[in-house]
Design a protein around this motif. Structure first.
Motif, mmCIF file in Angstrom:
data_model
loop_
_atom_site.group_PDB
_atom_site.id
_atom_site.type_symbol
_atom_site.label_atom_id
_atom_site.label_comp_id
_atom_site.label_asym_id
_atom_site.label_seq_id
_atom_site.Cartn_x
_atom_site.Cartn_y
_atom_site.Cartn_z
ATOM 1 N N ALA A 25 -27.756 20.599 24.470
ATOM 2 C CA ALA A 25 -27.468 20.135 25.386
ATOM 3 C C ALA A 25 -27.834 18.477 24.834
ATOM 4 C CB ALA A 25 -27.822 20.080 26.969
ATOM 5 N N LYS A 26 -28.882 18.426 24.884
ATOM 6 C CA LYS A 26 -29.084 16.762 24.326
ATOM 7 C C LYS A 26 -28.740 16.304 23.219
ATOM 8 C CE LYS A 26 -34.191 17.166 26.528
ATOM 9 N NZ LYS A 26 -35.523 17.601 25.526
ATOM 10 N N THR A 27 -27.795 17.195 21.711
ATOM 11 C CA THR A 27 -27.329 16.781 20.515
ATOM 12 C C THR A 27 -25.457 16.816 20.892
ATOM 13 O OG1 THR A 27 -26.865 18.870 19.877
ATOM 14 C CG2 THR A 27 -29.108 17.691 19.088
ATOM 15 N N TYR A 28 -25.261 17.102 22.177
ATOM 16 C CA TYR A 28 -23.618 17.543 22.438
ATOM 17 C C TYR A 28 -22.540 16.141 22.098
ATOM 18 C CZ TYR A 28 -19.501 20.314 23.601
ATOM 19 O OH TYR A 28 -17.952 20.357 23.789
ATOM 20 N N SER A 30 -23.114 13.410 21.023
ATOM 21 C CA SER A 30 -22.952 12.513 20.203
ATOM 22 C C SER A 30 -22.579 12.979 19.131
ATOM 23 C CB SER A 30 -24.953 12.249 19.539
ATOM 24 O OG SER A 30 -25.314 13.151 19.057
ATOM 25 N N THR A 62 -21.649 18.969 29.335
ATOM 26 C CA THR A 62 -22.596 17.675 29.877
ATOM 27 C C THR A 62 -22.204 16.681 31.110
ATOM 28 O OG1 THR A 62 -21.979 16.569 28.216
ATOM 29 C CG2 THR A 62 -23.311 17.623 27.103
ATOM 30 N N HIS A 90 -29.082 19.647 32.590
ATOM 31 C CA HIS A 90 -28.657 17.858 31.520
ATOM 32 C C HIS A 90 -27.855 17.718 32.153
ATOM 33 C CE1 HIS A 90 -28.197 15.112 28.214
ATOM 34 N NE2 HIS A 90 -27.176 14.624 28.378
ATOM 35 N N ARG A 93 -29.227 15.823 35.325
ATOM 36 C CA ARG A 93 -30.338 14.541 35.592
ATOM 37 C C ARG A 93 -29.648 13.736 34.882
ATOM 38 N NH1 ARG A 93 -33.012 19.033 32.175
ATOM 39 N NH2 ARG A 93 -31.901 17.952 30.383
ATOM 40 N N GLN A 94 -28.270 13.767 34.804
ATOM 41 C CA GLN A 94 -27.558 12.486 34.470
ATOM 42 C C GLN A 94 -26.237 12.431 35.459
ATOM 43 O OE1 GLN A 94 -27.788 10.981 31.339
ATOM 44 N NE2 GLN A 94 -29.030 12.769 31.280
#
Length: 270
Positions: A25-28, A30, A62, A90, A93-94
């Protein structure tokens, strides 16, 4: 108010897919070059009608496309649904605005009441499902009469360079099975949808080396091999052999990786 029903538990291999996407989730975003290209093209098929009440982003990840859908249809309640809890957390939160709501669920057993959405959008998600037929049945069930299903998916021939390189190493393809466009066209024809369009287009990305290519696939969470594909223990020796095999496919732009993308626009009969 959208009503929900209980979804079935994910099969074991689908749970593995969900876990891999959650970790990514955090790297998707990019690494999601292809996903952005394909989603932009898929959205060209969105209906021009603006007075929609409820819109579903199926496999919302995301939430990038969920945002675009809300901007396109500002008066609608937009729901983002994904099977990966990490992706949903994720996105939430955004995007915590009241215009969005989030739901965990299985595309082949959608947790919604019948006839409750005006539009279902899905980009590069349904290729992870067991059966396009079951996806079409579920989407048609939750759409209102006259509602639209706009989507992108993958067809046979996707990741062909990856498969070709691995076959030189151990005889296995290491990629998932994708149906041909002809088979998908037959499934759509049998679904009862009105077919606005169904077409296939190749999208080719290029990488400077194998390490960058594999790192991007891991960052996207798409390195999961489902049942039916074969993948042995990764050793340094096998990885070097794979790299050498892939290097034989190099072109001036770099190492190619091809995706055969299917773009569809369907409508539920009134």
């Amino acid at each position: 108010m959208i009503q929900y029903k209980e979804s079935a538990l994910y099969p074991r291999h689908r749970q593995r897919i969900a876990e891999n996407f959650s970790r990514a989730a955090k790297t998707y975003d990019s690494a999601a070059t292809l996903q952005r290209i394909v989603a932009r093209k898929a959205m060209l098929g969105l209906p021009s009608v603006l007075e929609l009440e409820r819109v579903l982003d199926l496999g919302s990840g995301t939430g990038s496309q969920t945002v675009e859908l809300q901007q396109r249809y500002p008066g609608a309640q937009v729901v983002g649904m994904d099977m990966a809890m990490g992706m949903l957390q994720h996105a939430q939160r955004q995007l915590s605005e009241p215009a969005f709501s989030w739901c965990a669920g299985d595309i082949e057993a959608l947790p919604f009441a019948s006839d409750c959405f005006d539009l279902v959008f899905s980009s590069l998600a349904i290729q992870w499902c067991e059966s396009l037929t079951s996806v079409l049945q579920e989407v048609q069930r939750i759409l209102k009469p006259g509602g639209y299903f706009v989507f992108s998916s993958l067809a046979s021939g996707s990741l062909m360079e990856l498969a070709q390189a691995w076959r030189k190493v151990d005889g296995y393809s290491h990629i998932n099975h994708y149906e041909t466009l002809d088979v998908q066209t037959q499934q759509v024809a049998a679904s009862g949808f009105e077919s606005g369009s169904l077409k296939q287009q190749a999208e080719v990305l290029h990488y400077p080396d194998v390490n960058v290519l594999l790192k991007e696939l891991r960052a996207l969470g798409v390195n999961t091999v489902t049942e039916g594909a074969r993948q042995g223990l990764m050793t340094r020796r096998r990885l070097l052999a794979f790299r050498d095999a892939y290097e034989t496919l190099r072109v001036p732009a770099g190492l190619p990786l091809t995706y055969q993308v299917v773009y569809g626009v369907l409508r539920k009969p009134r």
